[in-house]
Design an enzyme around this catalytic site. Structure first.
Site, PDB file in Angstrom:
ATOM      1  N   HIS A 281       8.871 -33.353 -10.413  1.00 39.49           N
ATOM      2  CA  HIS A 281       8.514 -32.976 -11.787  1.00 39.49           C
ATOM      3  C   HIS A 281       9.684 -32.292 -12.468  1.00 39.49           C
ATOM      4  O   HIS A 281      10.392 -31.486 -11.879  1.00 39.49           O
ATOM      5  CB  HIS A 281       7.233 -32.152 -11.855  1.00 39.49           C
ATOM      6  CG  HIS A 281       7.278 -30.785 -11.265  1.00 39.49           C
ATOM      7  ND1 HIS A 281       7.746 -29.679 -11.956  1.00 39.49           N
ATOM      8  CD2 HIS A 281       6.880 -30.317 -10.062  1.00 39.49           C
ATOM      9  CE1 HIS A 281       7.631 -28.603 -11.197  1.00 39.49           C
ATOM     10  NE2 HIS A 281       7.124 -28.961 -10.029  1.00 39.49           N
ATOM     11  N   ASP A 293      11.749 -25.209  -7.809  1.00 35.57           N
ATOM     12  CA  ASP A 293      10.508 -25.787  -8.317  1.00 35.57           C
ATOM     13  C   ASP A 293      10.729 -26.292  -9.745  1.00 35.57           C
ATOM     14  O   ASP A 293      10.468 -25.572 -10.690  1.00 35.57           O
ATOM     15  CB  ASP A 293       9.403 -24.724  -8.288  1.00 35.57           C
ATOM     16  CG  ASP A 293       8.033 -25.275  -8.639  1.00 35.57           C
ATOM     17  OD1 ASP A 293       7.843 -26.501  -8.580  1.00 35.57           O
ATOM     18  OD2 ASP A 293       7.152 -24.466  -8.995  1.00 35.57           O
ATOM     19  N   GLU A 327       3.915 -30.998 -15.062  1.00 37.82           N
ATOM     20  CA  GLU A 327       3.194 -30.814 -13.798  1.00 37.82           C
ATOM     21  C   GLU A 327       2.635 -29.412 -13.683  1.00 37.82           C
ATOM     22  O   GLU A 327       1.508 -29.205 -13.209  1.00 37.82           O
ATOM     23  CB  GLU A 327       4.143 -31.111 -12.620  1.00 37.82           C
ATOM     24  CG  GLU A 327       3.481 -31.048 -11.248  1.00 37.82           C
ATOM     25  CD  GLU A 327       3.454 -29.668 -10.606  1.00 37.82           C
ATOM     26  OE1 GLU A 327       2.731 -29.481  -9.607  1.00 37.82           O
ATOM     27  OE2 GLU A 327       4.161 -28.770 -11.110  1.00 37.82           O
ATOM     28  N   GLU A 328       3.423 -28.428 -14.092  1.00 37.39           N
ATOM     29  CA  GLU A 328       3.055 -27.030 -13.863  1.00 37.39           C
ATOM     30  C   GLU A 328       1.783 -26.617 -14.590  1.00 37.39           C
ATOM     31  O   GLU A 328       1.126 -25.650 -14.200  1.00 37.39           O
ATOM     32  CB  GLU A 328       4.202 -26.101 -14.282  1.00 37.39           C
ATOM     33  CG  GLU A 328       5.468 -26.229 -13.448  1.00 37.39           C
ATOM     34  CD  GLU A 328       5.317 -25.669 -12.045  1.00 37.39           C
ATOM     35  OE1 GLU A 328       4.204 -25.269 -11.666  1.00 37.39           O
ATOM     36  OE2 GLU A 328       6.325 -25.646 -11.317  1.00 37.39           O
ATOM     37  N   ASP A 355       8.362 -32.001  -4.007  1.00 35.91           N
ATOM     38  CA  ASP A 355       7.986 -30.836  -4.817  1.00 35.91           C
ATOM     39  C   ASP A 355       7.585 -29.670  -3.922  1.00 35.91           C
ATOM     40  O   ASP A 355       6.489 -29.138  -4.008  1.00 35.91           O
ATOM     41  CB  ASP A 355       6.844 -31.192  -5.770  1.00 35.91           C
ATOM     42  CG  ASP A 355       6.453 -30.023  -6.674  1.00 35.91           C
ATOM     43  OD1 ASP A 355       7.239 -29.073  -6.798  1.00 35.91           O
ATOM     44  OD2 ASP A 355       5.344 -30.056  -7.254  1.00 35.91           O
ATOM     45  N   HIS A 426       7.737 -19.510  -8.895  1.00 37.67           N
ATOM     46  CA  HIS A 426       7.253 -19.045 -10.196  1.00 37.67           C
ATOM     47  C   HIS A 426       7.731 -17.635 -10.560  1.00 37.67           C
ATOM     48  O   HIS A 426       7.037 -16.911 -11.276  1.00 37.67           O
ATOM     49  CB  HIS A 426       5.724 -19.097 -10.265  1.00 37.67           C
ATOM     50  CG  HIS A 426       5.159 -20.479 -10.185  1.00 37.67           C
ATOM     51  ND1 HIS A 426       3.801 -20.729 -10.261  1.00 37.67           N
ATOM     52  CD2 HIS A 426       5.744 -21.700 -10.031  1.00 37.67           C
ATOM     53  CE1 HIS A 426       3.583 -22.041 -10.164  1.00 37.67           C
ATOM     54  NE2 HIS A 426       4.763 -22.639 -10.020  1.00 37.67           N
TER      55      HIS A 426
END
Length: 469
Positions: A281, A293, A327-328, A355, A426
């Protein structure tokens, strides 16, 4: 070495021209080419330069933002430079949100600041902020079971710790608080939600992430606490008496807008309408630079395609790389792709996705019909020297890939060591220095094996059962 690759590929084409029939599902010629590709990736792959380019030249790229638009342009340019035969985009509509400031502090009984971040699409506090007593819950299920009078007007504090594991299996139980906690708090009449960050670190960084936001009548501010600050609140509560926290949050929901799936293809020489799909992604959260990520995944699949594009002849099928958008915030790009191409899914021989950061791949899972296990066994012959072991047949291929698997598309799963992944996930600490170039080479070596063999194989992998079958 590359001369050897030319020779082996030439032998493969010559054998096919003579109508050679192999007894095994994957001919030795195919396996030999894949072996050379694997070794070449280990020796000379430069996936690191791709993730370095993405994080430096684009940086954070939350869906629907200016960073996202820069990433889409970057991806198209990069694919063209890497030798893809076809590069194009497909627009997807995404929800949009502006992150403002987020401040929290204990005002009684032991005044001090807290490190927090807003969870994705969280709402603002009143202009003057809000202050309320904390009420602690072990997990979201405990909050859901609590009587409303225990929660009403207070700040619900979900204090669920995530367990560290190479598989990342602690994420599923812990992330329930993030995905469902705000809804539960709002339903009970809470003033706000505080969540122990869904992560495995002890750094004073808070972990953001998406929440369920649909059909909530009165959403409340929702913030993640760094692990040390969650420990701090826990210790204060153990001393007895009320703990009062003040929150000051400013976020804004915008109208939906465009993002894009970016797609590149190495066109198949015989069956161009059929494809092996590999993906990652393109979007990221906005706290760090999205190196793990999913910048690393983007680099791995692009470099895999580059190596295959350098073969003297194209594989039998198309190799399609999809860099999914949004995606997130709920697999938006993947869902819209599958919906738009639902009548073409039978032409996808298999799908896989990178991922899970940039650690070394240690396990190879599949989602195949049982009568195709021998193909996975042959792939394992080339993966085992990379330190990879055979896993199970329950793979989803990855988050975005799971949308395809739900429609019967077979999947391969190459799983990285995720022991430390959720230390950075994140957070502002998701940056390029966490990526090891040597690990990326091992990843590409594994990916090029399965990608080439699936694109080149004579037969197919059938379909897998779905819930509607």
């Amino acid at each position: 070495m590359f001369k050897r690759l030319l020779t082996l590929t030439g032998s493969l084409i010559a054998a096919m021209a003579l109508g050679a029939v192999q007894a095994k599902p994957l001919p030795q010629e195919d396996l030999s080419v894949a072996e050379v590709l694997r070794d070449r990736a280990l020796e000379s792959s430069d996936a690191y330069s791709i993730v370095e380019s993405l994080t430096v030249e684009v940086g954070p790229r939350r869906a629907g933002t200016e960073g996202d638009r820069r990433a889409v342009a970057w991806a198209q340019q990069k694919m063209k430079a890497l030798g893809f035969d076809r590069v194009y985009t497909e627009q997807v509509e995404v929800p949009r949100w502006v992150r403002g400031h987020a401040h929290a502090e204990v005002i009684a009984p032991y005044p001090q600041p807290l490190v927090v971040t807003s969870l994705g699409f969280g709402v603002a506090t009143p202009e003057d902020g809000l202050s309320a007593e904390i009420v602690e819950f072990a997990d979201v299920e405990a909050l859901l079971k609590a009587p409303p009078e225990q929660v009403k007007g207070k700040i619900a504090f979900i204090n669920k710790r995530m367990e560290k594991a190479r598989t990342g299996e602690g994420y599923g139980p812990a992330v329930q608080g993030r995905s469902r906690g705000m809804r539960a708090a709002a339903t009970k009449g809470a003033a706000a939600l505080l969540l122990r960050s869904v992560g495995t670190d002890s750094d004073r960084f808070a972990h953001t992430g998406m929440m369920a936001i649909d059909n909530i009548e009165n959403p409340v501010p929702a913030l993640a606490l760094s692990a040390p600050d969650a420990n701090l609140l826990e210790a204060m509560l153990k001393r007895g008496g009320p703990v009062v926290v003040r929150l000051d949050v400013d976020n804004e929901r915008l109208a939906d807008g465009p993002s894009f799936n970016v797609i590149g293809e190495i066109t198949g020489r015989e069956r161009p309408e059929e494809a092996m799909v590999i993906g990652a992604h393109l979007d990221s959260w906005d706290e760090g630079t999205g190196a793990l990520d999913d910048g690393a995944g983007v680099a791995i699949v692009l470099e895999t395609a580059r190596l295959i594009a350098e073969l003297p002849v194209r594989p039998r099928r198309t190799l399609r790389v999809i860099l999914f958008g949004a995606e997130e915030i709920g697999l938006v790009g993947a869902k819209q792709y599958v919906d738009a191409h639902r009548h073409e899914l039978d032409n996808i021989i298999a799908i896989s996705e990178s991922d899970f950061g940039a650690g070394k791949i240690w396990r190879f899972d599949t989602r195949l019909p049982e009568n195709k296990f021998d193909i996975a066994d042959q792939m394992m012959q080339l993966l085992a020297p990379l330190g990879i072991e055979r896993g199970n047949n329950a793979s989803s291929g990855g988050p975005d890939s799971s949308v395809f698997v739900a429609r019967g598309v077979p999947a391969f799963g190459l799983y990285q060591d995720g022991t430390d992944y959720f230390d950075y996930h994140h957070t502002p600490n998701d940056t390029l220095d966490k990526v090891d170039p040597e690990n990326l080479r091992q990843n590409v070596a594994a990916w090029v094996v399965i990608s080439f063999l699936a694109a080149e194989m004579e037969g197919d992998l059938g379909r897998i059962p779905t819930k509607t079958d």
